[in-house]
Design an enzyme around this catalytic site. Structure first.
Site, PDB file in Angstrom:
ATOM      1  N   HIS A 171      38.761 -34.832  11.037  1.00  0.00           N
ATOM      2  CA  HIS A 171      38.926 -35.155  12.460  1.00  0.00           C
ATOM      3  C   HIS A 171      38.098 -36.356  12.881  1.00  0.00           C
ATOM      4  CE1 HIS A 171      41.099 -31.340  12.609  1.00  0.00           C
ATOM      5  NE2 HIS A 171      41.777 -31.996  13.514  1.00  0.00           N
TER       6      HIS A 171
ATOM      7  N   HIS B 225      26.630 -31.094  -3.823  1.00  0.00           N
ATOM      8  CA  HIS B 225      26.732 -29.634  -3.682  1.00  0.00           C
ATOM      9  C   HIS B 225      26.981 -28.967  -5.034  1.00  0.00           C
ATOM     10  CE1 HIS B 225      26.403 -29.042   0.569  1.00  0.00           C
ATOM     11  NE2 HIS B 225      27.416 -29.843   0.863  1.00  0.00           N
TER      12      HIS B 225
ATOM     13  N   HIS C 179      33.616 -26.261   0.205  1.00  0.00           N
ATOM     14  CA  HIS C 179      32.566 -26.655   1.147  1.00  0.00           C
ATOM     15  C   HIS C 179      32.509 -25.674   2.321  1.00  0.00           C
ATOM     16  CE1 HIS C 179      30.093 -28.782   3.987  1.00  0.00           C
ATOM     17  NE2 HIS C 179      29.649 -29.487   2.959  1.00  0.00           N
TER      18      HIS C 179
ATOM     19  N   GLU D 257      29.387 -23.507   3.399  1.00  0.00           N
ATOM     20  CA  GLU D 257      29.074 -23.476   4.832  1.00  0.00           C
ATOM     21  C   GLU D 257      30.093 -22.728   5.680  1.00  0.00           C
ATOM     22  OE1 GLU D 257      28.159 -27.426   6.287  1.00  0.00           O
ATOM     23  OE2 GLU D 257      26.852 -27.796   4.573  1.00  0.00           O
TER      24      GLU D 257
END
Ligand code: CO
Length: 269
Positions: free
Chosen positions: A92, A214, A151, A182
């Protein structure tokens, strides 16, 4: 379209891990093969990654910087392809930058279309699940689990795509889990479920375009809270594999198909 200058802008979160970024180069070769007449350009949505790379002398552009550059160079057809996994925060952010650009260049008749991220429909979810299972790169015994690290995004509706994917994966293979850093599915649940299943070995893989920070640290690292450490503390032996989803041919093809669609939409406009 042939008479107009066309560009494909591939948009990624980005990575500071040079080895991981090599997957971008490999992807570019495939894009070039499918769209030989197009110029290919890359943008990174993560400003932290861009800053860290700039400090090492590796300049990467944001979406808006790339679009401005393409406009300055006379490109009238721009196809943007997101290599994000879900239409979450980073996607976004990209859309906002595209809107700002469009608004600014409204008089310049630039035709701009956008290809969706990986998990944008139920069909994408199903294709991705099949690609992950079919493209698993190792020999796996029937009692060995597969745990993917997505993620995730706790505050975003698109986080639900991971749960959808987890459910399709389960239908195909009982010992495959999809977790997130997350968001949901949460890792603690996976540890519990994996223990109950009786598996004593698990392969760990990132479910992100590339095996970056990560994957290296939070998944495969040796710190106390890493997925590997936590699973091993729970008696599950771990075999981390550092390959992102861009290294999976089936997943790559989903992104390429989204790009193809955006390319056709662009031609029609
Ligand atoms: Co993160």
């Amino acid at each position: 379209m042939a008479h107009e200058k066309g560009a494909i802008l591939i948009v990624v979160f980005g990575t500071t891990v040079s080895r991981a970024a090599e997957a971008f180069d490999r992807f570019e070769i495939e894009v070039k093969k499918r769209f030989p007449d197009m110029i290919i350009h890359w943008a990174y949505t993560s400003s932290i990654v861009r800053k860290k790379l700039a400090a090492r002398g590796e300049k990467k552009e944001s979406v808006i910087e790339s679009l401005e550059m393409l406009a300055r160079n006379g490109f009238k057809r721009i196809i943007i392809q997101s290599l994000h996994t879900i239409a979450g925060v980073e996607y976004h952010k990209m859309r906002r930058e595209i809107s700002i650009f469009k608004h600014k260049h409204i008089s310049q008749d630039i035709v701009l279309t956008v290809g969706s991220p990986l998990l944008s429909s139920y069909e994408d979810v199903e294709c991705t699940a099949k690609a992950l299972i079919a493209g698993f790169p190792q020999k796996r015994k029937s009692d060995e689990a597969l745990i993917y690290m997505g993620h995730g995004s706790k505050n975003h509706a698109s986080d639900l795509a991971y749960t959808a994917l987890a459910s399709v994966l389960k239908r195909i293979d009982n010992l495959v889990w999809m977790g997130t850093v997350e968001g949901y599915p949460a890792f603690d649940e996976i540890v519990k479920e994996c223990k109950i299943s009786g598996c004593n070995t698990a392969f760990l893989l990132p479910f992100m375009a590339v095996a970056g920070d990560h994957a290296i640290n939070d998944m495969a690292g040796n710190k106390e809270k890493s997925w590997k450490s936590v699973l091993e503390k729970n008696g599950i032996r771990c075999r981390p594999l550092l390959a992102g989803t861009l290294d999976n041919v089936g997943v790559r093809n989903i992104w390429l198909n989204h790009l193809e669609k955006a390319y056709r939409n662009n031609e029609r406009k």
